[in-house]
Design an enzyme around this catalytic site. Sequence first.
Site, PDB file in Angstrom:
ATOM      1  N   CYS A 149       0.807  -1.220   0.000  1.00 46.47           N
ATOM      2  CA  CYS A 149       0.000   0.000   0.000  1.00 46.47           C
ATOM      3  C   CYS A 149       0.843   1.274   0.000  1.00 46.47           C
ATOM      4  O   CYS A 149       0.325   2.354  -0.283  1.00 46.47           O
ATOM      5  CB  CYS A 149      -0.938  -0.007   1.197  1.00 46.47           C
ATOM      6  N   ASN A 172     -10.021  -0.578  -0.274  1.00 44.96           N
ATOM      7  CA  ASN A 172      -8.561  -0.522  -0.241  1.00 44.96           C
ATOM      8  C   ASN A 172      -8.027  -1.000  -1.598  1.00 44.96           C
ATOM      9  O   ASN A 172      -8.167  -2.169  -1.943  1.00 44.96           O
ATOM     10  CB  ASN A 172      -8.048  -1.421   0.892  1.00 44.96           C
ATOM     11  N   HIS A 175      -3.501   6.782   2.634  1.00 44.08           N
ATOM     12  CA  HIS A 175      -3.896   5.518   2.017  1.00 44.08           C
ATOM     13  C   HIS A 175      -5.286   5.162   2.512  1.00 44.08           C
ATOM     14  O   HIS A 175      -5.573   5.236   3.703  1.00 44.08           O
ATOM     15  CB  HIS A 175      -2.889   4.430   2.398  1.00 44.08           C
TER      16      HIS A 175
END
Length: 332
Positions: free
Chosen positions: A113, A284, A254
């Site tokens: 990520c 996500n 994020h």
Amino acid sequence: MYAAFRSIGAYVPSKILTNAELETLVDTSDEWITKRTGIKERHIAAADETTSDMGVKASELAIKRSGLAKEDIDMLICATISPDYFCMPSTATIIATKLGLNKITAFDVSAACTGFVYALSVAKAFIESGMKKNILIVGAERLSTITDYTDRGTCILFGDGAGAAIISATEDKSEAIIDIHTGSDGSYADLLMTPNGGSGSAHDELDRESAGCFMRMKGNETFKVAVRTLTNDVVEILEQNNIPSSAITHFVPHQANYRIIKAVGDALDLKEEQVVLTVEKYGNTSGASIPMAINDIYESGRLQQGDLMLLDAFGGGLTWGSALVPFAGSGR
């Protein structure tokens, strides 16, 4: 010579997977998912849509908005943990060829990520060294291919998509990327990983190996480490550059979990209008998460030339990173 964040683009697949649909796959509910993560839906790539396909579409938009010709691009970096091919070739080289950029430097970055922030730091270094002038950085993920839809702890979280940006050389210091921090700690590797499929895994049982190629996460432990790490990192980068949180136009974290984003935002005393949130509609998307979020505020007219962005990410590895980035492009 400085590195400037010149333009942004993104792409999301048309198919949407809602919380209601997940209720038919695993023991969960829309209420539980929303309360725990803030996610309502996520986009899923079509069966014939690869990570590179999505990366190309985001890249074409970023190049168009930059005002550059494709021939001006001299390097391409792709951040992904769901590449077209797990060993080789790199997804970056495939994206470059699909764009008609067959002779440029192209490679992948694997930092989960945090991948886009890592790619940004590499681009900044190449430009400031004088080695490259216009670098295309891409965060592209087809996480649906490595998601176990029988595991309710992970399948509710992840979606597909891509984002891309042009980082260009400039002599104007006011346009320059101010600072980037990156870090890692492999002692926490087991918190978020795909256990099998690499040289470190056993290959004696095919079924076991196949199942192990899906993402696995220890949710509670990951949450605690993420909040602590992200908060410390953004506080440090602001203090080292003598920038108060009130000077940040857009905090772009994020998009993993609303509760993590809120905890970090509260620690920085950020106002609601400073925090960029897209987790509700995309879930996500790992390395694509931050550029997709930047694209959202660009397309909504919120991102204007000169706005200061604070990027912040945390991912498997464990990896983390933050960046202070003025937007050097023109507003929509």
